[in-house]
Design a protein around this motif. Structure first.
Motif, PDB file in Angstrom:
ATOM      1  N   SER A  31       0.916  -0.892  -0.196  1.00 38.33           N
ATOM      2  CA  SER A  31       0.133   0.157   0.036  1.00 38.33           C
ATOM      3  C   SER A  31       0.945   1.230  -0.211  1.00 38.33           C
ATOM      4  O   SER A  31       2.267   1.299   0.249  1.00 38.33           O
ATOM      5  CB  SER A  31      -1.079  -0.201   1.577  1.00 38.33           C
ATOM      6  N   LYS A  32       0.543   2.575  -0.305  1.00 39.28           N
ATOM      7  CA  LYS A  32       1.068   3.805  -0.239  1.00 39.28           C
ATOM      8  C   LYS A  32       1.655   3.847   0.710  1.00 39.28           C
ATOM      9  O   LYS A  32       3.171   4.548   0.975  1.00 39.28           O
ATOM     10  CB  LYS A  32      -0.348   4.825  -0.698  1.00 39.28           C
ATOM     11  N   GLY A  33       1.313   3.694   1.874  1.00 42.28           N
ATOM     12  CA  GLY A  33       1.544   3.780   3.481  1.00 42.28           C
ATOM     13  C   GLY A  33       2.466   3.091   3.718  1.00 42.28           C
ATOM     14  O   GLY A  33       4.009   3.126   4.076  1.00 42.28           O
ATOM     15  N   GLU A  34       2.235   1.197   3.506  1.00 44.25           N
ATOM     16  CA  GLU A  34       3.379   0.565   3.528  1.00 44.25           C
ATOM     17  C   GLU A  34       5.012   0.800   2.466  1.00 44.25           C
ATOM     18  O   GLU A  34       5.640   0.924   3.110  1.00 44.25           O
ATOM     19  CB  GLU A  34       2.986  -0.448   3.112  1.00 44.25           C
ATOM     20  N   LEU A  35       4.165   1.417   1.111  1.00 41.71           N
ATOM     21  CA  LEU A  35       5.567   1.953   0.473  1.00 41.71           C
ATOM     22  C   LEU A  35       6.413   3.426   1.465  1.00 41.71           C
ATOM     23  O   LEU A  35       7.541   2.555   0.479  1.00 41.71           O
ATOM     24  CB  LEU A  35       5.483   1.772  -0.537  1.00 41.71           C
ATOM     25  N   ASN A  36       5.437   3.792   1.523  1.00 43.05           N
ATOM     26  CA  ASN A  36       6.297   4.877   2.314  1.00 43.05           C
ATOM     27  C   ASN A  36       7.042   4.556   3.111  1.00 43.05           C
ATOM     28  O   ASN A  36       8.239   5.480   3.462  1.00 43.05           O
ATOM     29  CB  ASN A  36       5.253   5.960   2.949  1.00 43.05           C
ATOM     30  N   ALA A  37       6.908   3.470   4.137  1.00 40.65           N
ATOM     31  CA  ALA A  37       7.297   3.158   5.406  1.00 40.65           C
ATOM     32  C   ALA A  37       8.600   2.340   4.731  1.00 40.65           C
ATOM     33  O   ALA A  37      10.185   2.880   5.478  1.00 40.65           O
ATOM     34  CB  ALA A  37       7.004   2.396   6.091  1.00 40.65           C
ATOM     35  N   LEU A  38       8.485   1.530   3.896  1.00 39.48           N
ATOM     36  CA  LEU A  38       9.296   0.415   2.935  1.00 39.48           C
ATOM     37  C   LEU A  38      10.533   1.475   2.760  1.00 39.48           C
ATOM     38  O   LEU A  38      11.820   1.150   2.962  1.00 39.48           O
ATOM     39  CB  LEU A  38       9.223  -0.246   2.158  1.00 39.48           C
ATOM     40  N   SER A  39      10.282   2.386   2.205  1.00 35.05           N
ATOM     41  CA  SER A  39      11.267   3.478   1.278  1.00 35.05           C
ATOM     42  C   SER A  39      12.045   4.179   2.595  1.00 35.05           C
ATOM     43  O   SER A  39      13.447   4.394   2.154  1.00 35.05           O
ATOM     44  CB  SER A  39      10.536   4.632   0.343  1.00 35.05           C
ATOM     45  N   TYR A  40      11.822   4.341   3.195  1.00 33.84           N
ATOM     46  CA  TYR A  40      13.032   4.724   4.584  1.00 33.84           C
ATOM     47  C   TYR A  40      13.756   3.868   4.437  1.00 33.84           C
ATOM     48  O   TYR A  40      14.749   4.021   5.119  1.00 33.84           O
ATOM     49  CB  TYR A  40      11.630   5.733   6.062  1.00 33.84           C
ATOM     50  N   LEU A  41      13.086   2.726   5.595  1.00 35.90           N
ATOM     51  CA  LEU A  41      13.936   1.412   5.327  1.00 35.90           C
ATOM     52  C   LEU A  41      14.954   1.114   4.026  1.00 35.90           C
ATOM     53  O   LEU A  41      16.609   1.353   4.564  1.00 35.90           O
ATOM     54  CB  LEU A  41      13.537   0.154   5.188  1.00 35.90           C
ATOM     55  N   GLU A  42      14.827   1.234   2.904  1.00 33.64           N
ATOM     56  CA  GLU A  42      15.471   1.142   2.001  1.00 33.64           C
ATOM     57  C   GLU A  42      16.612   2.245   1.822  1.00 33.64           C
ATOM     58  O   GLU A  42      17.475   1.813   1.593  1.00 33.64           O
ATOM     59  CB  GLU A  42      14.748   1.235   0.837  1.00 33.64           C
ATOM     60  N   ASN A  43      16.267   3.317   2.612  1.00 31.37           N
ATOM     61  CA  ASN A  43      17.238   4.297   2.613  1.00 31.37           C
ATOM     62  C   ASN A  43      18.586   3.877   3.460  1.00 31.37           C
ATOM     63  O   ASN A  43      19.130   4.092   3.418  1.00 31.37           O
ATOM     64  CB  ASN A  43      17.042   5.712   3.014  1.00 31.37           C
ATOM     65  N   VAL A  44      17.747   3.791   4.648  1.00 28.73           N
ATOM     66  CA  VAL A  44      18.892   3.069   5.742  1.00 28.73           C
ATOM     67  C   VAL A  44      19.693   1.798   5.581  1.00 28.73           C
ATOM     68  O   VAL A  44      20.525   1.745   5.410  1.00 28.73           O
ATOM     69  CB  VAL A  44      17.755   2.496   6.899  1.00 28.73           C
ATOM     70  N   MET A  45      19.191   0.366   4.164  1.00 33.23           N
ATOM     71  CA  MET A  45      19.593  -0.103   3.758  1.00 33.23           C
ATOM     72  C   MET A  45      21.099   0.066   2.829  1.00 33.23           C
ATOM     73  O   MET A  45      21.932  -0.692   2.490  1.00 33.23           O
ATOM     74  CB  MET A  45      18.390  -1.227   2.272  1.00 33.23           C
ATOM     75  N   ASP A  46      20.272   1.496   2.373  1.00 28.04           N
ATOM     76  CA  ASP A  46      21.639   2.022   1.442  1.00 28.04           C
ATOM     77  C   ASP A  46      21.953   1.309   0.279  1.00 28.04           C
ATOM     78  O   ASP A  46      22.652   0.837   0.047  1.00 28.04           O
ATOM     79  CB  ASP A  46      23.145   1.683   1.969  1.00 28.04           C
ATOM     80  N   ARG A  47      20.670   0.870  -0.642  1.00 27.52           N
ATOM     81  CA  ARG A  47      20.422  -0.007  -1.652  1.00 27.52           C
ATOM     82  C   ARG A  47      21.593  -0.154  -2.697  1.00 27.52           C
ATOM     83  O   ARG A  47      21.838  -0.890  -3.388  1.00 27.52           O
ATOM     84  CB  ARG A  47      19.170  -0.151  -2.344  1.00 27.52           C
ATOM     85  N   GLN A  48      21.906   1.305  -3.506  1.00 24.05           N
ATOM     86  CA  GLN A  48      22.807   1.860  -4.334  1.00 24.05           C
ATOM     87  C   GLN A  48      24.733   0.749  -3.981  1.00 24.05           C
ATOM     88  O   GLN A  48      24.930   0.600  -4.756  1.00 24.05           O
ATOM     89  CB  GLN A  48      23.473   3.370  -4.107  1.00 24.05           C
ATOM     90  N   HIS A  49      24.870   0.818  -3.180  1.00 21.34           N
ATOM     91  CA  HIS A  49      26.100   0.611  -2.644  1.00 21.34           C
ATOM     92  C   HIS A  49      26.308  -0.547  -1.849  1.00 21.34           C
ATOM     93  O   HIS A  49      27.377  -1.107  -2.067  1.00 21.34           O
ATOM     94  CB  HIS A  49      26.851   1.499  -1.398  1.00 21.34           C
ATOM     95  N   SER A  50      24.648  -0.918  -1.136  1.00 12.83           N
ATOM     96  CA  SER A  50      24.951  -2.824  -0.680  1.00 12.83           C
ATOM     97  C   SER A  50      24.492  -3.285  -1.133  1.00 12.83           C
ATOM     98  O   SER A  50      24.734  -5.085  -0.804  1.00 12.83           O
ATOM     99  CB  SER A  50      24.619  -2.766   0.750  1.00 12.83           C
ATOM    100  N   GLY A  51      24.218  -3.442  -2.446  1.00 14.12           N
ATOM    101  CA  GLY A  51      23.706  -4.663  -3.525  1.00 14.12           C
ATOM    102  C   GLY A  51      22.323  -5.292  -2.863  1.00 14.12           C
ATOM    103  O   GLY A  51      21.982  -5.850  -3.117  1.00 14.12           O
TER     104      GLY A  51
END
Ligand code: GAL
Length: 410
Positions: free
Chosen positions: A30-50
């Motif tokens: 959902s929009k709200g869940e994906l909003n929270a997930l995007s914060y988790l993905e920022n902390v995950m640092d997808r660009q550099h962590s794989g």
């Protein structure tokens, strides 16, 4: 059989892990869940962590759990997966999950996690999953503008709610935001069961599935209210997701929704006007109880990337992350040392009610949301509840007999 699956999994894991990036499997969509997930993905640092995240939608995670099982046996499991309650136990009993002893020690989880969170995320005295959220499922969400226009007051009891349903119907307003979906309908049922039966009945019926409790006058009373609601609304149900129904609530096309506080996640990404118009009430007659659901993450054993998994889990166990993620998600933190005074009013009430319920030992696991019983029985029971709501020819006694048969499954 379990040993064969375990062997297959361990053999397959040793080959599979080189073939793909690090994956976190979840069911948020959902929009709200994906909003929270995007914060988790920022902390995950997808660009550099794989790392990457993959969503298998379907409220309650039923679809995601089927996919996780299939992928684990097929040898292409994700490094990390969202999981809840008794599903954690199933995977831990099979020896398929990594223990998180080092993390538990560095984060002092024995003292920093709420006791119930330790209970849900441990197996045989060791932590086997990372706790992320605590949601509350006994909430009634209400569109104030619709109620004001209809000159209605928020229902305090299930009989009041039935009266309000008929008044709203007579005005052409969808009374309850509800999709033709077993998970949504089962959450409605467990709120009625708690509201009319009380916490002892709820525990005996939906946690212990005690035959005498199931075959009691109270169950008949609960089923008659459940059926009365069904007769009033089930012809108008559509195959919509909980978040689509929440949107109808926000837009005033529906007046109420009885579901968990993931609705707050949707409010967080809605307009200020919507946030001011949607109010939360404890579900009718369930005051004093906190029906909980928790989100956790497991890492499947045998992965070649446990050091990266530990690095990610270290980030996701930090107080700052858990404060911010839960605020966005609409849940309360799993730690007992996080200040939530900047959370919205409903979340703050959730946090207060959690503490009160914990102190009076009235915390109850959501059966629908995989916190109470064996996953096989849970899915059969949720399906039985769904069948009773949708098939208005099904008798109370048939429901009771079928549920007692489910309780007898070894
Ligand atoms: C629950 C999950 C929550 C929430 C809800 C709706 O099972 O624990 O995080 O998102 O599903 O999808």
């Amino acid at each position: 059989m379990k040993k064969i699956i375990a062997l297959l999994l361990l053999i397959s894991l040793s080959f599979a892990s080189q073939a793909k990036p690090l994956e976190l499997l979840h069911w948020w969509s959902s929009k709200g869940e994906l909003n929270a997930l995007s914060y988790l993905e920022n902390v995950m640092d997808r660009q550099h962590s794989g790392w990457e995240t993959k969503s298998i939608a379907g409220a309650g995670g039923k679809n995601a759990m089927y996919v996780l099982q299939a992928r684990a046996i097929a040898g292409t499991p994700p490094e990390v997966a969202q999981i809840e309650g008794t599903d954690i136990l199933s995977w831990a009993q099979l020896g398929f999950v990594n223990h998180l002893d080092k993390l538990a020690k560095t984060q002092d989880w024995q003292h920093t996690l709420r006791p119930l969170v330790t209970q849900v995320n441990s197996f045989e005295g060791r932590y086997v999953s990372l706790p992320l959220t605590i949601h509350r499922t006994n909430w009634l969400w209400l569109n104030q503008a619709v109620f004001k226009q209809a000159h209605l007051t928020p229902p305090n009891t299930w009989s009041d709610l039935l009266v309000v349903i008929h008044q709203l119907k007579s005005m052409g307003v969808q009374p309850i935001a509800l999709g033709k979906d077993s998970w949504q309908i089962s959450i409605l049922f467990e709120n009625i069961a708690l509201g009319l039966g009380g916490s002892e009945y709820y525990h005996n019926a939906l946690v212990d599935i005690n035959a005498a409790t199931i075959n009691s006058a109270k169950t008949h009373e609960i089923l008659s209210v459940f059926r009365a609601i069904s007769l009033a609304i089930n012809k108008d149900l559509t195959q919509s997701t909980w978040q689509q129904e929440t949107e109808k609530l926000f837009q005033g096309q529906a007046a109420m929704q009885i579901t968990g506080d993931w609705v707050i996640g949707e409010l967080n990404v809605a307009s200020e006007e919507t946030r001011n118009n949607i109010t939360c009430f404890v579900a009718p007659q369930t005051q004093g109880n906190f029906v909980f659901n928790m989100d956790s993450l497991i890492s499947l054993s045998g992965s070649q990337h446990f050091d990266q998994i530990e690095q990610l889990f270290e980030k996701l166990s930090q107080k700052t992350f858990l404060h911010d993620f839960n605020r966005l998600k609409g849940s309360i933190p799993p730690r007992n040392d996080i200040d939530v005074s900047d959370y919205n009013a409903c979340s703050q009430k959730s946090n207060q009610d959690y503490s009160l319920s914990e102190a009076s030992n009235t915390l109850l696991p959501s059966m629908t949301d995989s916190m109470a019983i064996d996953p096989r029985k849970q899915r059969l029971l949720v399906n039985e509840i769904y069948k009773y709501f949708i098939n208005t020819k099904m008798t109370e006694q048939a429901f009771i007999s079928n549920v007692i048969a489910i309780s007898k499954i070894e």
